[in-house]
Design an enzyme around this catalytic site. Structure first.
Site, short mmCIF file in Angstrom:
data_model
loop_
_atom_site.label_atom_id
_atom_site.label_comp_id
_atom_site.label_asym_id
_atom_site.label_seq_id
_atom_site.Cartn_x
_atom_site.Cartn_y
_atom_site.Cartn_z
N HIS A 52 40.91 -43.89 45.67
CA HIS A 52 40.03 -42.97 44.97
C HIS A 52 38.61 -43.52 44.90
O HIS A 52 38.38 -44.73 45.02
CB HIS A 52 40.55 -42.71 43.56
CG HIS A 52 41.78 -41.86 43.51
ND1 HIS A 52 42.38 -41.48 42.34
CD2 HIS A 52 42.52 -41.30 44.50
CE1 HIS A 52 43.44 -40.72 42.59
NE2 HIS A 52 43.54 -40.61 43.91
N GLU A 54 36.58 -43.90 42.41
CA GLU A 54 36.31 -44.83 41.32
C GLU A 54 36.73 -46.25 41.70
O GLU A 54 36.02 -47.22 41.41
CB GLU A 54 37.06 -44.40 40.05
CG GLU A 54 36.63 -43.03 39.53
CD GLU A 54 37.51 -41.90 40.03
OE1 GLU A 54 37.75 -40.95 39.27
OE2 GLU A 54 37.98 -41.98 41.20
N ALA A 156 30.05 -14.11 63.43
CA ALA A 156 28.79 -13.95 64.15
C ALA A 156 28.71 -12.49 64.60
O ALA A 156 29.70 -11.93 65.08
CB ALA A 156 28.73 -14.88 65.36
N ARG A 187 32.73 -26.44 60.27
CA ARG A 187 34.13 -26.74 60.56
C ARG A 187 34.52 -28.12 60.02
O ARG A 187 35.60 -28.30 59.46
CB ARG A 187 34.39 -26.71 62.07
CG ARG A 187 34.48 -25.35 62.70
CD ARG A 187 34.78 -25.49 64.19
NE ARG A 187 34.93 -24.19 64.84
CZ ARG A 187 35.18 -24.03 66.14
NH1 ARG A 187 35.29 -25.10 66.92
NH2 ARG A 187 35.29 -22.81 66.64
N THR A 199 42.08 -12.91 68.02
CA THR A 199 40.98 -13.80 68.42
C THR A 199 41.50 -14.88 69.35
O THR A 199 40.83 -15.24 70.33
CB THR A 199 40.35 -14.44 67.17
OG1 THR A 199 39.83 -13.41 66.33
CG2 THR A 199 39.22 -15.39 67.55
N ASP A 203 39.64 -14.73 72.92
CA ASP A 203 38.63 -15.76 73.14
C ASP A 203 39.19 -17.07 73.67
O ASP A 203 38.43 -17.89 74.18
CB ASP A 203 37.88 -16.05 71.83
CG ASP A 203 37.12 -14.84 71.32
OD1 ASP A 203 36.94 -13.87 72.09
OD2 ASP A 203 36.69 -14.86 70.15
N LEU A 207 39.06 -24.59 68.90
CA LEU A 207 39.01 -24.82 67.44
C LEU A 207 39.01 -26.30 67.08
O LEU A 207 39.65 -26.73 66.13
CB LEU A 207 40.16 -24.11 66.73
CG LEU A 207 40.22 -22.59 66.85
CD1 LEU A 207 41.36 -22.04 66.00
CD2 LEU A 207 38.90 -21.95 66.47
N PRO A 301 37.07 -9.74 63.02
CA PRO A 301 36.74 -8.65 62.10
C PRO A 301 37.88 -8.20 61.19
O PRO A 301 37.68 -8.00 60.00
CB PRO A 301 36.31 -7.52 63.03
CG PRO A 301 35.81 -8.20 64.25
CD PRO A 301 36.70 -9.40 64.41
N ARG A 302 39.08 -8.05 61.74
CA ARG A 302 40.19 -7.52 60.92
C ARG A 302 40.55 -8.51 59.83
O ARG A 302 40.67 -8.13 58.65
CB ARG A 302 41.40 -7.22 61.80
CG ARG A 302 42.57 -6.62 61.03
CD ARG A 302 43.65 -6.10 61.97
NE ARG A 302 44.80 -5.60 61.21
CZ ARG A 302 45.86 -6.34 60.90
NH1 ARG A 302 45.91 -7.60 61.27
NH2 ARG A 302 46.85 -5.83 60.21
#
Length: 367
Positions: A52, A54, A156, A187, A199, A203, A207, A301-302
Site C-alpha cells: 500500500h 502508506e 470518435a 486506455r 466492433t 474493426d 485493444l 454506438p449501440r
C-alpha cells in the site's frame, strides 16, 4: 494551515494518478509524508495492489516520519490482510498527524482506520481535496458500494455525428494522431477495455496500449451474447499474450466456447437483457467481482447508447473530427443518449479539450 494542507493534498492526488489501471483490485492511493514542510517520503499503491501507498511512504521516510504529517488520498486500512493494517504502521512510525481526503467506503475500513489513529493520539483531519479524490477513487467507491467498476465511455465521431459508415463500408479513420495518442493514454488508466462483438468484427481491433515504455496489459472484454467473435480475429489470435474475456449469454454454444478456449479466450456467461443481448449491469457486476475498478468502453454506438441510457456510463469522452462523413452512416449515439448528456441533472459537462484538429467533449455522471 488549510492552504498548506490543500497544496500537499493536491500533490498527493497528482502523484496517485501515475498508477491508475495497475492496482486492481485495490484502489490507487497516494501518500506523502511531510516534516517541517519538507517532503520526506512518498508512496503510491504498487502494481497488483501491494504494498500500500502508506507502507511505501513510511519505508522511504524512515525516522523522518516521527512527528510528521501524512497526506493520504484515502483512509488508511484498519484490517489485516496480506499485510498488516496501515493505520497500525502509521502509529508505530510516530506520525503526529494524518490528513486524508476521503473515508474508505469499504466495509472492512469505513472509518475504523481513522478511529485507530485517533485512539493512538494521532491528529486526523478528513475532507481536504475531497472533490477530486472522489473523482479519482470513483471506481473503488462504486465497486465497494454497488459492486461495479467505473465506466469511461469513449467514442470518435465525424463532424456530422457519425461513428462509422454504412454496413460493409471500410473502417473510418476519424481522428488524427494527437487524439489517437490521447486515447492510448486513456486506455492506460484503466483495468479493462470493453467493446461489443460488432466492433470486434467490423474493426478487428487489438485493444492493447501502444505507448513507449508502457507494458500494461488491461483485460480485454468483448460483449458477445452468441459467442460470434471470429476465431481468426486479432483478439482471439493474441489471447494467450493479452488476457481476453468474452461475456456471453446461454445463447452461445458450448462448441464455440471450447473453440475460443483453445485460443486462450476465457468465456463468462450472464443473463440476457430484454433484447437478448448481454446484460450490461450484470457484466459490470461480474467485472467488479473479478476486482476490476476501472473500465474503458470503446464498444461502438449501440453499447455506448445503452450504457448512457442505463446510467452506467460514469464518464463520457467524445472526440469530434472537423471533417464530415458527407453521406449516411451509423450515428455515434441515439437521440436519447444525446438528450441524457444534455440533461444537467444526469451529466455534468467538463472543460473541452483540443488534440490537433480534433475536439474532445467530456461529461461526468451526476451522483
Amino acid at each position: 494551515m488549510r492552504d498548506v494542507d490543500e497544496r500537499w493534498m493536491a500533490a498527493a492526488l497528482r502523484f496517485g494518478r501515475r498508477n491508475f489501471g495497475l492496482t486492481a483490485p485495490n484502489p490507487c492511493v497516494a501518500a506523502l509524508i511531510v516534516n517541517d514542510d519538507v517532503l520526506v517520503g512518498r508512496g503510491v499503491t504498487a502494481p497488483g495492489g501491494r504494498p500500500h501507498a502508506e507502507a511505501v511512504a513510511l519505508a522511504e521516510a524512515g525516522e523522518a516520519a516521527r512527528g510528521a504529517t501524512m497526506y493520504v488520498t484515502l483512509e488508511p486500512c484498519s484490517h489485516s490482510g496480506v499485510t498488516p493494517p496501515c493505520a497500525e504502521a502509521i502509529v508505530a512510525a510516530g506520525l503526529a498527524r494524518v490528513v486524508a481526503a476521503l473515508e474508505d467506503p469499504d466495509a472492512r475500513v469505513a472509518g475504523q482506520g481513522f478511529a485507530k489513529l485517533r485512539e493512538a493520539g494521532v491528529a486526523v483531519e478528513v475532507g481536504v481535496g475531497e472533490a477530486q479524490a472522489r473523482r479519482d477513487h470513483r471506481g473503488h467507491i462504486l465497486r465497494a458500494t454497488v459492486g461495479r467498476p467505473l465506466v469511461t465511455l469513449k467514442l470518435a465521431l465525424t463532424a456530422d455525428g457519425y461513428a462509422a459508415g454504412e454496413e460493409h463500408d471500410a473502417r473510418l479513420a476519424i481522428t488524427g494522431e494527437a487524439a489517437n495518442s490521447a486515447v492510448q493514454v486513456m486506455r492506460s488508466l484503466n483495468d479493462a477495455i470493453m467493446i461489443g462483438v460488432g466492433t470486434a468484427c467490423d474493426d478487428d481491433p487489438l485493444l492493447t496500449i501502444r505507448l513507449p515504455g508502457v507494458a500494461q496489459t488491461p483485460l480485454r472484454v468483448v460483449l458477445d451474447s452468441r459467442l460470434e467473435l471470429p476465431l481468426g480475429s486479432r483478439l482471439a489470435a493474441t489471447a494467450r499474450e493479452f488476457p481476453t474475456l468474452v461475456v456471453a449469454t446461454a445463447a452461445g454454444s458450448a462448441a464455440r466456447e471450447a473453440a475460443l478456449a483453445a485460443k486462450g479466450v476465457e468465456t463468462a456467461r450472464v443473463e440476457p437483457d430484454p433484447a437478448g443481448g448481454v446484460d450490461l449491469g450484470a457484466t459490470l457486476r461480474l467485472l467488479g467481482q473479478r476486482g476490476v475498478t476501472r473500465v474503458f468502453s470503446e464498444g461502438g454506438p449501440r453499447a455506448a447508447s445503452r450504457l448512457i441510457a442505463l446510467g452506467l456510463a460514469d464518464e463520457a469522452a467524445l472526440f469530434s473530427a472537423v471533417k464530415p462523413l458527407g453521406r449516411p452512416g451509423r450515428p455515434a449515439l441515439d437521440a436519447a443518449a444525446y438528450a441524457a448528456l444534455a440533461d444537467r441533472t444526469r451529466y455534468r459537462p467538463l472543460a473541452p479539450e483540443t488534440y490537433g484538429t480534433d475536439a474532445l467533449r467530456r461529461w461526468e455522471r451526476v451522483g
